[in-house]
Design a protein around this motif. Structure first.
Motif, PDB file in Angstrom:
ATOM      1  N   GLU A 125      38.830  53.561  43.784  1.00  0.00           N
ATOM      2  CA  GLU A 125      38.089  54.530  43.584  1.00  0.00           C
ATOM      3  C   GLU A 125      37.938  55.929  43.519  1.00  0.00           C
ATOM      4  O   GLU A 125      38.593  57.291  42.944  1.00  0.00           O
ATOM      5  CB  GLU A 125      37.014  53.446  42.527  1.00  0.00           C
ATOM      6  N   LYS A 180      39.300  45.460  39.259  1.00  0.00           N
ATOM      7  CA  LYS A 180      39.920  46.403  39.213  1.00  0.00           C
ATOM      8  C   LYS A 180      40.701  47.136  39.922  1.00  0.00           C
ATOM      9  O   LYS A 180      40.602  46.778  40.787  1.00  0.00           O
ATOM     10  CB  LYS A 180      38.149  47.543  39.271  1.00  0.00           C
ATOM     11  N   PRO A 214      42.912  50.947  40.535  1.00  0.00           N
ATOM     12  CA  PRO A 214      42.028  52.151  39.985  1.00  0.00           C
ATOM     13  C   PRO A 214      43.286  53.095  40.018  1.00  0.00           C
ATOM     14  O   PRO A 214      43.710  53.903  40.071  1.00  0.00           O
ATOM     15  CB  PRO A 214      41.187  53.119  41.484  1.00  0.00           C
ATOM     16  N   HIS A 228      45.332  51.889  36.457  1.00  0.00           N
ATOM     17  CA  HIS A 228      43.782  53.346  35.633  1.00  0.00           C
ATOM     18  C   HIS A 228      44.732  54.717  35.654  1.00  0.00           C
ATOM     19  O   HIS A 228      44.415  55.430  34.883  1.00  0.00           O
ATOM     20  CB  HIS A 228      42.524  52.714  35.638  1.00  0.00           C
ATOM     21  N   GLU A 229      43.918  54.631  37.487  1.00  0.00           N
ATOM     22  CA  GLU A 229      44.044  56.478  37.691  1.00  0.00           C
ATOM     23  C   GLU A 229      45.922  57.291  36.438  1.00  0.00           C
ATOM     24  O   GLU A 229      46.397  58.708  36.232  1.00  0.00           O
ATOM     25  CB  GLU A 229      44.171  56.933  38.620  1.00  0.00           C
ATOM     26  N   ARG A 242      46.482  57.542  33.554  1.00  0.00           N
ATOM     27  CA  ARG A 242      44.865  58.267  32.823  1.00  0.00           C
ATOM     28  C   ARG A 242      45.769  60.350  32.960  1.00  0.00           C
ATOM     29  O   ARG A 242      46.005  61.033  32.198  1.00  0.00           O
ATOM     30  CB  ARG A 242      43.926  58.494  33.747  1.00  0.00           C
TER      31      ARG A 242
END
Length: 214
Positions: free
Chosen positions: A73, A128, A130, A133-134, A137
């Motif tokens: 992360e 999680k 990342p 998720h990133e 985003r």
């Protein structure tokens, strides 16, 4: 922490490390608790004192290997450039993670062979991640700046990243034979990282061109 608590933690850690090796090599059903205990240098009774069953231990190991994704992360958060450079860095980070964590790759393979039963029961999917998720985003931010069109499908981008990166390591042995090269060599991994990145960027740019000409 008392000396007893420290010993308890050390024992549990040894069991988990041993179990990770065994489960990643042989899977849940091919693995024997006796062998896990032997590798951890503990007796079986002590192992069962910490984990009630082989299945419980397996699920704990599964969470353990998935949780390592969370360690990425900080690297991911520090990506502060434009979306193309962010995407390039993200692919690089994910490939490096898979290279550094072969037991993660093998545990995911075993889970797929077993219908992701433990994955669902233990709620591992909620761990999680990342990288994914990133990536979502990055695309959302690029949309807001009109760098990529609204029609971009983030799910398809994520699936392509996983297919091009994870499969590279999960199918390594057969791919080495097919292409006649050692794909674990740094230079060959770098070529694959570059090809994957260009493929993802080509998808984004192609959609952008279609949007412009529409």
């Amino acid at each position: 922490m008392t000396k007893q608590e420290m010993r308890t933690e050390a024992t549990k850690k040894a069991i988990l490390q041993s179990a990770e090796q065994e489960f990643s090599e042989k899977g849940l059903y091919g693995c024997r608790v006796d062998e896990i205990a032997r590798r951890a240098k503990v007796n079986k009774a002590l192992l069962y004192r910490h984990f009630n069953s082989k299945e419980e231990l397996y699920k704990e190991v599964l969470v353990r290997v998935y949780t390592r994704l969370g360690d990425l992360e900080e690297q991911v958060i520090n990506l502060k450039t434009d979306y193309e450079l962010k995407l390039r860095d993200l692919v690089q980070i994910y490939f490096q993670f898979l290279y550094d964590n072969p037991s993660f790759v093998r545990m995911v393979m075993w889970e797929n062979l077993n219908g992701a039963k433990s994955f669902k029961e233990r709620g591992v999917a909620e761990t999680k991640n990342p990288i994914l998720h990133e990536l979502g985003r990055i695309i959302d931010e690029a949309r807001l700046r009109s760098d990529v069109p609204e029609t971009i499908d983030s799910d398809q981008l994520i699936l392509t990243l996983i297919a091009c990166s994870f499969n590279y390591f999960s199918n390594m042995n057969t791919l080495n034979i097919i292409v006649g090269k050692d794909l674990m060599l740094a230079e060959n991994r770098e070529k694959r990282i570059q090809a994957t990145t260009e493929m993802l960027l080509a998808y984004l740019k192609e959609r952008e061109q279609k949007q412009t000409h529409a």
